[in-house]
Design a protein around this motif. Structure first.
Motif, PDB file in Angstrom:
ATOM      1  N   MET A 133       3.521  -8.530 -12.885  1.00 26.10           N
ATOM      2  CA  MET A 133       2.079  -9.176 -12.821  1.00 26.10           C
ATOM      3  C   MET A 133       1.524  -8.340 -11.784  1.00 26.10           C
ATOM      4  SD  MET A 133       2.579 -12.303 -10.025  1.00 26.10           S
ATOM      5  CE  MET A 133       3.242 -12.036  -8.305  1.00 26.10           C
ATOM      6  N   ARG A 134       0.141  -8.145 -11.724  1.00 21.89           N
ATOM      7  CA  ARG A 134      -0.502  -7.544 -10.510  1.00 21.89           C
ATOM      8  C   ARG A 134      -0.774  -8.724  -9.507  1.00 21.89           C
ATOM      9  NH1 ARG A 134      -0.607  -2.633 -10.745  1.00 21.89           N
ATOM     10  NH2 ARG A 134      -2.678  -2.372 -10.227  1.00 21.89           N
ATOM     11  N   ALA A 135      -0.740  -7.974  -8.033  1.00 26.80           N
ATOM     12  CA  ALA A 135      -0.768  -8.969  -6.979  1.00 26.80           C
ATOM     13  C   ALA A 135      -1.236  -8.087  -5.872  1.00 26.80           C
ATOM     14  CB  ALA A 135       0.482  -9.617  -6.632  1.00 26.80           C
ATOM     15  N   MET A 136      -2.008  -8.881  -5.014  1.00 26.93           N
ATOM     16  CA  MET A 136      -2.555  -8.208  -3.862  1.00 26.93           C
ATOM     17  C   MET A 136      -1.352  -8.253  -2.903  1.00 26.93           C
ATOM     18  SD  MET A 136      -2.870  -9.740  -0.681  1.00 26.93           S
ATOM     19  CE  MET A 136      -3.554  -9.219   0.824  1.00 26.93           C
ATOM     20  N   VAL A 137      -1.381  -7.227  -2.266  1.00 32.05           N
ATOM     21  CA  VAL A 137      -0.078  -6.983  -1.283  1.00 32.05           C
ATOM     22  C   VAL A 137      -0.638  -6.313   0.166  1.00 32.05           C
ATOM     23  CG1 VAL A 137       1.718  -5.383  -0.759  1.00 32.05           C
ATOM     24  CG2 VAL A 137       1.586  -6.784  -2.853  1.00 32.05           C
ATOM     25  N   TYR A 138      -0.202  -6.923   1.248  1.00 29.53           N
ATOM     26  CA  TYR A 138      -0.509  -6.620   2.675  1.00 29.53           C
ATOM     27  C   TYR A 138       0.451  -5.254   2.874  1.00 29.53           C
ATOM     28  CZ  TYR A 138      -0.464  -6.855   7.726  1.00 29.53           C
ATOM     29  OH  TYR A 138      -0.683  -6.623   9.090  1.00 29.53           O
ATOM     30  N   ARG A 139      -0.338  -4.252   3.188  1.00 28.06           N
ATOM     31  CA  ARG A 139       0.423  -2.892   3.659  1.00 28.06           C
ATOM     32  C   ARG A 139       0.357  -2.872   5.262  1.00 28.06           C
ATOM     33  NH1 ARG A 139       3.930  -1.234   0.804  1.00 28.06           N
ATOM     34  NH2 ARG A 139       3.898   0.634   2.154  1.00 28.06           N
ATOM     35  N   GLY A 140      -0.129  -3.640   5.873  1.00 29.09           N
ATOM     36  CA  GLY A 140      -0.220  -3.457   7.494  1.00 29.09           C
ATOM     37  C   GLY A 140      -1.682  -3.866   7.856  1.00 29.09           C
ATOM     38  N   PRO A 141      -1.899  -3.786   9.334  1.00 28.14           N
ATOM     39  CA  PRO A 141      -3.334  -4.237   9.666  1.00 28.14           C
ATOM     40  C   PRO A 141      -4.579  -3.357   8.871  1.00 28.14           C
ATOM     41  CG  PRO A 141      -1.958  -4.069  11.481  1.00 28.14           C
ATOM     42  CD  PRO A 141      -1.148  -3.591  10.338  1.00 28.14           C
ATOM     43  N   TYR A 142      -5.546  -4.092   8.450  1.00 26.38           N
ATOM     44  CA  TYR A 142      -6.752  -3.652   7.692  1.00 26.38           C
ATOM     45  C   TYR A 142      -6.370  -2.953   6.500  1.00 26.38           C
ATOM     46  CZ  TYR A 142      -9.194  -4.584  12.053  1.00 26.38           C
ATOM     47  OH  TYR A 142      -9.799  -5.281  12.965  1.00 26.38           O
TER      48      TYR A 142
END
Ligand SMILES: [Zn+2]
Ligand SMILES: [Zn+2]
Lengths: 382, 190
Positions: free
Chosen positions: A1-10
């Protein structure tokens, strides 16, 4: 599935992830039809919430269709259209049974001081959120409700956090007939708090913010008096003068630890972590409410200490009331208010974008570009 | 006026009632919308258990030492790993939520995690992309210049720091890669 993913600040991106499995007999997997970005997501986005791990999917405001249910789920079946409150809660612990759904003791292994929240760091339990095509929903028999046929999808989405939280803020204020209510923050929650204050009998509602387009919304949507604090040397003095030197009866902090404050605050909180976010709005609330008045807090604060003017609160004999909103407890009455036309939640939605563009959505919302008040993301849209 | 005993402005003008549809519908304290304080109503929640069945612990799951045991249900989003995992594990094992060390270690773990993950991404099929992941492309369609002046745009005061935060890890990664190459190359016999 497609998902938003956090990669670090900003930094966030959309990537391929496994569809979440059923991990507990009372889990459901929900196919997300609509999710929102919330002001409190910006605390995560800016890296201010402890234990926000790279790879995490944010999103505590979402609605969807039940895809799969665990073996002990009795009240939901695949195909049901559901709205899911942002709190994850078991329904049977000491706290849930007393209606404190946001303080559930059975869902957050990482902390006892805060409950479980979808997509809100491991401090809130380490659950992935709904800014994705699918999401795991624990305690499917307890949290979600089927969306009534008459209800608009966007209204249902705003009922998962922003509207009930704003309404809760007004409720915590214990507003009496004719009271003067001042609301700090004209974001979605502040706008709903201002609007709800009238339903609770306020005689006067004043909204304070620094963005003119949001103040304009406070006037048109919430029929409030609205002031830009940057135009005043001292907003507290202005509020005292505006209330015949008495002060407001009720002050509502709908800002929380500032997701983005002035330079010093930004450095001490966001950068150096010397405080868990600067409580400027809360201190203004304490200063501008009258002696013996009530300060209501439902803006987002992290677990780190904040420099709150506690002595002033004590000397003025204030009542301070606060919590994360137990969303589901608010729904029956809010459903009525929407049906009666007293509240129209999706009036505040300003942007609708495909999930694939969520990185731009976060930047736009964080920087308040394009008069953004509430952005909604739709998985699968192009 | 607070200098006398009078009630200031407590009568709600007719104009207000007329202007606000639904004014005062939730005013009656005997009919609270959702009673704001604690209320004991065990049947209200939809739970059909006293204590929920326990979710399977597939790997050692960190927990606050203020909990008696691992909660019956927990998130599985991003298990601990690497150096950041060790820092976070220490924060959970040693310090209660009342200690600043607990939260400061977790924040430190977050920063380490961001750098670790960034470096790992460089060795993957999909490295981090500082342009698209920062979302700056949204400026293009949304009045980038006008929004910066006289409108109290939230991020203007610290904008000078953002390149450091976003480009910083790249410079660090480049420097690490460069010194690694130099070391490997330098070790070869001339
Ligand atoms: Zn929210
Ligand atoms: Zn519970």
């Amino acid at each position: 599935m497609r998902a938003m993913v956090y990669r670090g600040p900003y930094k966030v991106r959309v990537e391929e992830k496994d569809i979440p499995p059923i991990e507990h007999p009372n889990d459901a997997v929900v196919k997300v039809t609509m999710a929102a970005i919330c002001g409190s997501d910006l605390h995560l986005y800016h890296g201010m919430m402890p234990d926000t791990r790279v790879g995490m999917t944010f999103g505590h405001e979402f609605i969807g269709v039940v895809e799969q249910v665990g073996s002990s789920v009795e009240h939901l079946k695949p195909g049901d259209r559901v709205m899911v409150p942002f709190n994850i809660f078991c329904g049977s612990c000491y706290f849930c049974v007393r209606g404190l759904y946001s303080n559930c003791h059975n869902v957050n292994a990482n902390a006892t001081a805060i409950g479980g929240i979808y997509g809100y760091s491991h401090t809130c339990g380490g659950y992935d959120g709904g800014q994705a095509e699918y999401v795991r929903v624990p305690f499917a028999d307890v949290g979600p409700s089927i969306i009534p046929d008459w209800m608009d999808d966007e209204d249902a989405l705003l009922l998962t956090d922003a509207l009930p939280t704003g309404y809760f803020g007004a409720q915590l204020g214990d507003i009496d007939e004719g009271d003067t209510v001042v609301v700090f923050g004209a974001g979605p929650v502040g706008l709903f708090a201002a609007k709800s204050s009238w339903l609770m009998g306020a005689g006067r509602v004043i909204v304070i913010d620094h963005l003119d387009y949001r103040l304009e919304k406070a006037r048109s949507f919430a029929q409030a008096e609205a002031f830009n604090f940057t135009e005043f040397d001292d907003i507290v003095v202005h509020l005292k003068k505006a209330t015949d030197y008495l002060g407001a009866d009720v002050a509502i902090d709908a800002v929380g630890a500032e997701a983005d404050g002035n330079f010093t605050q930004h450095v001490t909180s966001a950068k150096l972590k010397l405080q868990g976010g600067s409580p400027v709005a809360l201190n203004w609330a304490i200063d501008s409410v009258r002696k013996g008045g009530t300060v209501s807090v439902m803006g987002a604060y992290g677990p780190l200490f904040s420099a709150v003017k506690f002595g002033d609160a004590m000397n003025k004999g204030l009542t301070l009331r606060m919590n994360q909103c137990p969303v589901k407890r608010q729904w029956p009455r809010l459903f009525e208010h929407i049906q009666n036309g007293y509240l129209k939640p999706n009036d505040i939605v300003t942007h609708r974008l495909p999930l694939e563009h969520i990185g731009e959505g976060y930047h736009m919302f964080s920087a308040k570009l394009d008069d953004c008040i509430k952005p909604i993301v739709v998985p699968g849209a192009v | 006026m607070p200098y006398t005993a009078g009630e200031p402005g407590r009568t709600v003008p007719e104009e207000v009632r007329a202007r606000i549809p639904g004014w005062g519908v939730d005013l009656d304290p005997k009919n609270p919308p959702a009673f704001p304080r604690e209320r004991f109503d065990p049947d209200a929640t939809g739970a059909h258990w006293d204590f929920p069945e326990r979710q399977e612990e597939k790997w050692p799951r960190e927990r606050s030492i203020e909990h008696k045991f691992l909660t019956p249900v927990f998130g599985t989003a991003t298990p601990l790993h690497g150096l950041s995992g060790a820092i976070r594990r220490l924060a959970y094992r040693r310090y209660s939520e009342g200690r600043a060390a607990h939260w400061l270690l977790l924040i430190a773990g977050d920063r380490v995690d961001a750098v670790e993950s960034h470096l790992r991404s460089l060795a993957s099929a999909r490295p981090d992309d500082p342009i698209t992941e920062s979302g700056v492309l949204s400026e293009r369609r949304h009045r980038p210049i006008r929004s910066r002046f006289g409108r109290g745009r939230a991020d203007v005061s610290h904008m000078w720091m953002d390149p450091v935060i976003i480009v910083g890890p790249w410079l660090l990664a480049g420097w690490l890669a460069f010194s690694l190459v130099k070391r490997v190359v330098g070790r070869r016999p001339a």
